[in-house]
Write a protein that holds these residues in place. Structure first.
Motif, PDB file in Angstrom:
ATOM      1  N   VAL A  32       0.807  -1.086   0.157  1.00 27.11           N
ATOM      2  CA  VAL A  32       0.048   0.008  -0.201  1.00 27.11           C
ATOM      3  C   VAL A  32       0.744   1.216  -0.132  1.00 27.11           C
ATOM      4  CG1 VAL A  32      -1.694   1.438   1.376  1.00 27.11           C
ATOM      5  CG2 VAL A  32      -1.787  -1.225   1.143  1.00 27.11           C
ATOM      6  N   ALA A  33       0.590   2.233  -0.856  1.00 26.11           N
ATOM      7  CA  ALA A  33       1.405   3.282  -0.803  1.00 26.11           C
ATOM      8  C   ALA A  33       0.705   4.427  -0.065  1.00 26.11           C
ATOM      9  CB  ALA A  33       1.552   3.902  -2.392  1.00 26.11           C
ATOM     10  N   LEU A  34       1.277   5.473   0.386  1.00 24.79           N
ATOM     11  CA  LEU A  34       0.921   6.449   1.234  1.00 24.79           C
ATOM     12  C   LEU A  34       0.410   7.421   0.058  1.00 24.79           C
ATOM     13  CD1 LEU A  34       0.382   7.925   3.990  1.00 24.79           C
ATOM     14  CD2 LEU A  34       2.502   9.103   3.590  1.00 24.79           C
ATOM     15  N   THR A  35      -1.141   7.663   0.025  1.00 24.01           N
ATOM     16  CA  THR A  35      -1.411   8.602  -1.027  1.00 24.01           C
ATOM     17  C   THR A  35      -1.728  10.115  -0.544  1.00 24.01           C
ATOM     18  OG1 THR A  35      -3.915   8.220  -0.163  1.00 24.01           O
ATOM     19  CG2 THR A  35      -3.067   7.025  -1.902  1.00 24.01           C
ATOM     20  N   GLY A  36      -1.438  10.283   1.030  1.00 26.33           N
ATOM     21  CA  GLY A  36      -1.350  11.556   1.625  1.00 26.33           C
ATOM     22  C   GLY A  36      -1.662  11.133   3.012  1.00 26.33           C
ATOM     23  N   LEU A  37      -0.844  11.919   3.864  1.00 25.47           N
ATOM     24  CA  LEU A  37      -0.949  11.688   5.512  1.00 25.47           C
ATOM     25  C   LEU A  37      -2.172  12.574   5.802  1.00 25.47           C
ATOM     26  CD1 LEU A  37       0.179  10.287   7.787  1.00 25.47           C
ATOM     27  CD2 LEU A  37       1.583  12.663   8.019  1.00 25.47           C
ATOM     28  N   ARG A  38      -3.526  11.925   5.960  1.00 23.69           N
ATOM     29  CA  ARG A  38      -4.504  12.415   6.505  1.00 23.69           C
ATOM     30  C   ARG A  38      -4.744  12.642   7.833  1.00 23.69           C
ATOM     31  NH1 ARG A  38      -5.901  15.366   1.924  1.00 23.69           N
ATOM     32  NH2 ARG A  38      -5.792  14.011   0.103  1.00 23.69           N
ATOM     33  N   THR A  39      -4.148  11.341   8.376  1.00 22.79           N
ATOM     34  CA  THR A  39      -4.226  11.338  10.001  1.00 22.79           C
ATOM     35  C   THR A  39      -2.930  10.766  10.471  1.00 22.79           C
ATOM     36  OG1 THR A  39      -6.685  10.506  10.048  1.00 22.79           O
ATOM     37  CG2 THR A  39      -5.392   9.933  11.661  1.00 22.79           C
ATOM     38  N   LEU A  40      -2.499  11.432  11.499  1.00 23.66           N
ATOM     39  CA  LEU A  40      -1.299  11.268  12.169  1.00 23.66           C
ATOM     40  C   LEU A  40      -1.553  10.742  13.635  1.00 23.66           C
ATOM     41  CD1 LEU A  40       1.856  10.967  12.410  1.00 23.66           C
ATOM     42  CD2 LEU A  40       1.820  13.248  13.012  1.00 23.66           C
ATOM     43  N   TRP A  41      -1.321   9.758  14.010  1.00 25.06           N
ATOM     44  CA  TRP A  41      -1.381   9.136  15.199  1.00 25.06           C
ATOM     45  C   TRP A  41      -0.282   9.258  16.176  1.00 25.06           C
ATOM     46  CZ3 TRP A  41      -5.982   7.322  17.335  1.00 25.06           C
ATOM     47  CH2 TRP A  41      -7.276   7.136  16.500  1.00 25.06           C
ATOM     48  N   PHE A  42      -0.411   9.651  17.459  1.00 19.52           N
ATOM     49  CA  PHE A  42       0.656   9.712  18.382  1.00 19.52           C
ATOM     50  C   PHE A  42       0.163   8.418  19.438  1.00 19.52           C
ATOM     51  CE2 PHE A  42       0.538  13.688  16.595  1.00 19.52           C
ATOM     52  CZ  PHE A  42       2.046  13.828  16.603  1.00 19.52           C
ATOM     53  N   ASN A  43       0.927   7.461  19.841  1.00 17.65           N
ATOM     54  CA  ASN A  43       0.736   6.624  21.057  1.00 17.65           C
ATOM     55  C   ASN A  43       1.500   7.107  21.928  1.00 17.65           C
ATOM     56  OD1 ASN A  43       1.335   4.328  22.793  1.00 17.65           O
ATOM     57  ND2 ASN A  43       0.258   3.261  21.430  1.00 17.65           N
ATOM     58  N   THR A  44       0.574   7.604  23.011  1.00 16.20           N
ATOM     59  CA  THR A  44       1.059   8.513  24.183  1.00 16.20           C
ATOM     60  C   THR A  44       1.823   7.733  25.167  1.00 16.20           C
ATOM     61  OG1 THR A  44      -0.828   8.191  25.525  1.00 16.20           O
ATOM     62  CG2 THR A  44      -0.671  10.186  23.840  1.00 16.20           C
ATOM     63  N   GLY A 288      10.717   4.811   9.713  1.00 17.09           N
ATOM     64  CA  GLY A 288      11.815   6.112   9.885  1.00 17.09           C
ATOM     65  C   GLY A 288      11.500   6.990  11.208  1.00 17.09           C
ATOM     66  N   ALA A 289      12.412   7.994  11.291  1.00 18.28           N
ATOM     67  CA  ALA A 289      12.330   8.910  12.265  1.00 18.28           C
ATOM     68  C   ALA A 289      11.537  10.176  12.348  1.00 18.28           C
ATOM     69  CB  ALA A 289      13.774   9.191  12.902  1.00 18.28           C
ATOM     70  N   THR A 290      11.220  10.307  10.926  1.00 17.55           N
ATOM     71  CA  THR A 290      10.405  11.641  10.417  1.00 17.55           C
ATOM     72  C   THR A 290       9.270  11.079   9.456  1.00 17.55           C
ATOM     73  OG1 THR A 290      11.609  11.853   8.430  1.00 17.55           O
ATOM     74  CG2 THR A 290      12.508  12.909  10.327  1.00 17.55           C
ATOM     75  N   LEU A 291       8.341  12.044   9.487  1.00 12.70           N
ATOM     76  CA  LEU A 291       7.299  11.726   8.290  1.00 12.70           C
ATOM     77  C   LEU A 291       7.656  11.659   6.904  1.00 12.70           C
ATOM     78  CD1 LEU A 291       4.608  14.109  10.050  1.00 12.70           C
ATOM     79  CD2 LEU A 291       4.844  11.902  10.456  1.00 12.70           C
ATOM     80  N   ALA A 292       8.689  12.518   6.553  1.00 12.39           N
ATOM     81  CA  ALA A 292       9.301  12.293   5.294  1.00 12.39           C
ATOM     82  C   ALA A 292       9.812  10.804   5.176  1.00 12.39           C
ATOM     83  CB  ALA A 292      10.225  13.364   5.170  1.00 12.39           C
ATOM     84  N   GLU A 293      10.615  10.362   5.987  1.00 12.10           N
ATOM     85  CA  GLU A 293      10.912   9.049   6.046  1.00 12.10           C
ATOM     86  C   GLU A 293      10.122   7.915   5.825  1.00 12.10           C
ATOM     87  OE1 GLU A 293      13.710   8.821   9.065  1.00 12.10           O
ATOM     88  OE2 GLU A 293      15.316  10.015   8.511  1.00 12.10           O
ATOM     89  N   ALA A 294       8.889   8.379   6.633  1.00 14.09           N
ATOM     90  CA  ALA A 294       7.871   7.358   6.682  1.00 14.09           C
ATOM     91  C   ALA A 294       6.965   7.312   5.433  1.00 14.09           C
ATOM     92  CB  ALA A 294       7.173   7.464   7.762  1.00 14.09           C
ATOM     93  N   ALA A 295       7.105   8.078   4.522  1.00 13.99           N
ATOM     94  CA  ALA A 295       6.149   8.259   3.266  1.00 13.99           C
ATOM     95  C   ALA A 295       6.437   7.268   2.346  1.00 13.99           C
ATOM     96  CB  ALA A 295       6.200   9.678   2.971  1.00 13.99           C
ATOM     97  N   ARG A 296       6.679   6.042   2.500  1.00 12.94           N
ATOM     98  CA  ARG A 296       6.781   4.952   1.735  1.00 12.94           C
ATOM     99  C   ARG A 296       5.983   3.676   1.742  1.00 12.94           C
ATOM    100  NH1 ARG A 296      10.605   1.142   4.496  1.00 12.94           N
ATOM    101  NH2 ARG A 296      11.300   1.975   6.472  1.00 12.94           N
ATOM    102  N   ASP A 297       5.937   2.844   0.632  1.00 14.00           N
ATOM    103  CA  ASP A 297       4.936   2.039   0.796  1.00 14.00           C
ATOM    104  C   ASP A 297       5.131   0.933   1.887  1.00 14.00           C
ATOM    105  OD1 ASP A 297       4.575   3.037  -1.680  1.00 14.00           O
ATOM    106  OD2 ASP A 297       4.906   1.353  -3.153  1.00 14.00           O
TER     107      ASP A 297
END
Length: 318
Positions: A32-44, A288-297
């Motif tokens: 599954v490819a990231l089509t766009g980061l609509r929701t960002l979750w944080f596990n507190t 990855g450590a950043t959202l940019a790094e995590a934008a992969r399939d």
């Protein structure tokens, strides 16, 4: 509730979910490819005031495998969203019990003040009620942009407590009554482990809502989400590229096409971004450590990918 031996589920074939590219039958595994980061979750953090019978993340009063995120760590990801102009609309907070995190109110304030919709998954018990004054202030200023989704595992007290423990029902219902009384945007999450058909479950929840003045439509999946059960040890089909056409489903509808989750592993120097809310411990889903790094399939190389998302059609987002 345990299945009788005659109807015990088939255990997972150990040959499955071993290779992120190829299934046990040698077919190409779906991604599954990231089509766009609509929701960002944080596990507190995985600490919780309860020890539930079937918690997929094994939260408890002693499980700190995921440490508390700090307000500064959350802020850094919200800053990345702003800097890179990501299409994020919703910020989700899950745990553990999010309200046990000492920075929870500050994190809510930060996300809400930036204009995001915010969803908090909570058991609505004592940790939440300790923050009642702060919650009332946030509700006064941000209104319906703040949603609290309360876990009610069954509409009957006895079955809810079978999962969550004795004396868990009344404090939870007191929390719901507080949210209803003050007009918070409330949603409810239930379970399907009870071998009860969906129509009967929704009817039972509707009766519960009516008794407590909860203005939710139990027939509406956005008001009452009933999550498919997850057991990584039970056999489930692997999802191949051919399955999209066979099942008439789109990879773009999967949770990992539009969301990611930030976690902080115990002892780690900094948080990490994982593919979704369901797999916080599996290293292969750390992107990855950043959202940019995590934008992969994302390779659908886990039973939860198949049962919860593809076959179950479920999502943790609002």
């Amino acid at each position: 509730m345990t299945a009788s031996p005659a109807f015990a589920p088939k255990p997972l074939d150990p040959a499955k979910f071993r290779d992120p590219r190829i299934t046990a039958k040698g077919e190409t595994r779906a991604t599954v490819a990231l089509t766009g980061l609509r929701t960002l979750w944080f596990n507190t953090g995985t600490l919780c005031n309860l020890t539930c019978g079937h918690c997929y993340i094994e939260s408890s009063p002693t499980n700190d495998r995921l440490e508390y995120l700090t307000a500064a760590e959350v802020r850094a990801y919200l800053d990345e969203i702003a800097r890179d102009r990501l299409p994020t609309e919703e910020i989700g907070f899950t745990g553990g019990e999010p309200f046990m995190n000492p920075d929870m109110v500050a994190m809510l304030e930060d996300a809400l003040s930036r204009g995001f919709r915010v969803l908090v998954l909570t058991n609505a018990m004592k940790p939440m009620m300790k923050r009642r004054d702060a919650l009332l202030d946030l509700h006064r200023r941000y209104g319906s942009r703040l949603t609290l989704r309360v876990s009610v595992d069954h509409y009957a007290e006895a079955l809810h407590q079978m999962e969550r423990g004795q004396r868990s029902w009344k404090p939870m219902m007191a929390g719901i009554d507080f949210l209803v009384e003050h007009g918070f945007t409330l949603r409810v999450a239930g379970r399907t482990v009870w071998k009860e058909d969906e129509a009967s479950l929704r009817q039972g929840y509707q009766r519960l809502f009516a008794e407590h003045g909860v203005r939710l439509d139990a027939a509406d999946p956005s008001h009452l989400v009933l999550f498919p059960e997850m057991d990584a040890g039970v056999d489930v089909p692997e999802i191949t590229t051919a399955c999209w056409g066979i099942l008439k489903k789109s990879p773009d509808a999967m949770m990992c096409a539009s969301s990611r989750m930030v976690v902080k592993r115990k002892g780690a120097d900094r948080p990490a971004v994982v593919a979704c809310t369901l797999l916080p411990y599996d290293d292969q889903f750390e992107l990855g450590a950043t959202l940019a790094e995590a934008a992969r399939d994302v390779s659908l190389n886990h039973p939860h990918c198949a049962k919860f998302c593809v076959l179950g059609g479920a999502s943790c987002s609002a």
